[in-house]
Design an enzyme around this catalytic site. Sequence first.
Site, PDB file in Angstrom:
ATOM      1  CG  ASP A 111      -4.876   4.816   2.400  1.00  0.00           C
ATOM      2  OD1 ASP A 111      -4.458   5.285   1.660  1.00  0.00           O
ATOM      3  OD2 ASP A 111      -4.767   3.909   2.895  1.00  0.00           O
ATOM      4  CE  LYS A 162       3.111  -5.319   2.316  1.00  0.00           C
ATOM      5  NZ  LYS A 162       2.462  -5.488   3.347  1.00  0.00           N
ATOM      6  CG  ASP A 223      -0.600   4.031   4.064  1.00  0.00           C
ATOM      7  OD1 ASP A 223      -1.529   4.916   4.775  1.00  0.00           O
ATOM      8  OD2 ASP A 223       0.157   2.733   3.654  1.00  0.00           O
TER       9      ASP A 223
END
Length: 360
Positions: A111, A162, A223
Amino acid sequence: MTEAILLVGGKGTRLRPLTVHTPKPMVPAAGVPFLTHQLARARAAGVDHIVLATSYLAEVFEPHFGDGSALGLHLEYVTEKEPLGTGGALRNVAGRLRSGPDEPVLVFNGDILTGLDIRALVDTHESTGADVSLHLTKVTDPRAYGLVPTDDTGRVLAFLEKPQTPEEIVTDQINAGAYVFRRSVLDTIPAGRPVSVERETFPGLLAAGAHLQGMVDSTYWLDLGTPAAFVRGSADLVMGRAPSPAVPGRRGDRLILPTARVAPDAKLTGGTVVGEGAFVAEGARVCGSTILPGAVIEPGAVVTDSLIGSRARVGERSVLSGAVIGDGAVVGADNELRDGVRVWCDARIPAGSVRFSSDQ
């Protein structure tokens, strides 16, 4: 390097309803299934044997691509009975590889649209003697990504989840989703259970003293996990902003597939794609959008940055911006659908039912 693994087993939940009937890598981008662009770029870099790690709607891939000979490739397909994660999928297909223990194996996520210099990543892997090499890219806002700091030589120092605070943002480098593995490293991934290569395999290798090398390549990278990103990626392919040898036509403002029909006064701009058998009627304006096969845009409709599913219909004078219309759905005349709306497959919206502004 002659071998690669393509991870194409994800359910593509963020892309629904596009992925209700179609696995994410098979959704058309610039007129062909997105996976076609990845296969073509791998072939151009010297890869000739690719194993596809499939799971969701796995039965769709082989009937379309066959043995890969039409693309100059030898393709094999391995289907997971239960989802195994990125690392588990790699371990599950490793037995189909022909490489020796120290030879490089390229790994792609299904992807990611990228202009990565694949040969440069392989050259970096071989010249540094790394166990695994990772494509890294720099982003303006890294808060939504895992961070990958490196030393002055490019050697990976850590994998950071993150960041939650400004103090945690120690680099703007993120994992861009393409890797080169030393073949023997794949055999160290646990078999028969879900494994995340990002959260388990890479940190584990680093803790064990393995050499993980990063290569920053800040060419085009996107993405395609969300509908807005997918539409933008398709438009960028059409306009030549993203590289691919598989775009079926000249780069430019629009791409009209051979059996599509477009009225002479319809206006197509911004990398719009009109798929096989689709029809754009008189007075319609379509910008930066993907019209999938068999869809119809009726007279006077305005479609911007949207994806219209196979056999779907957008009624007269309807205005769509940032919308996703599922396969077979019908948007009646005089509707107004704004950013983020998703109309499910085969749904029906009656004429004049949805507005964001006055009907006068």
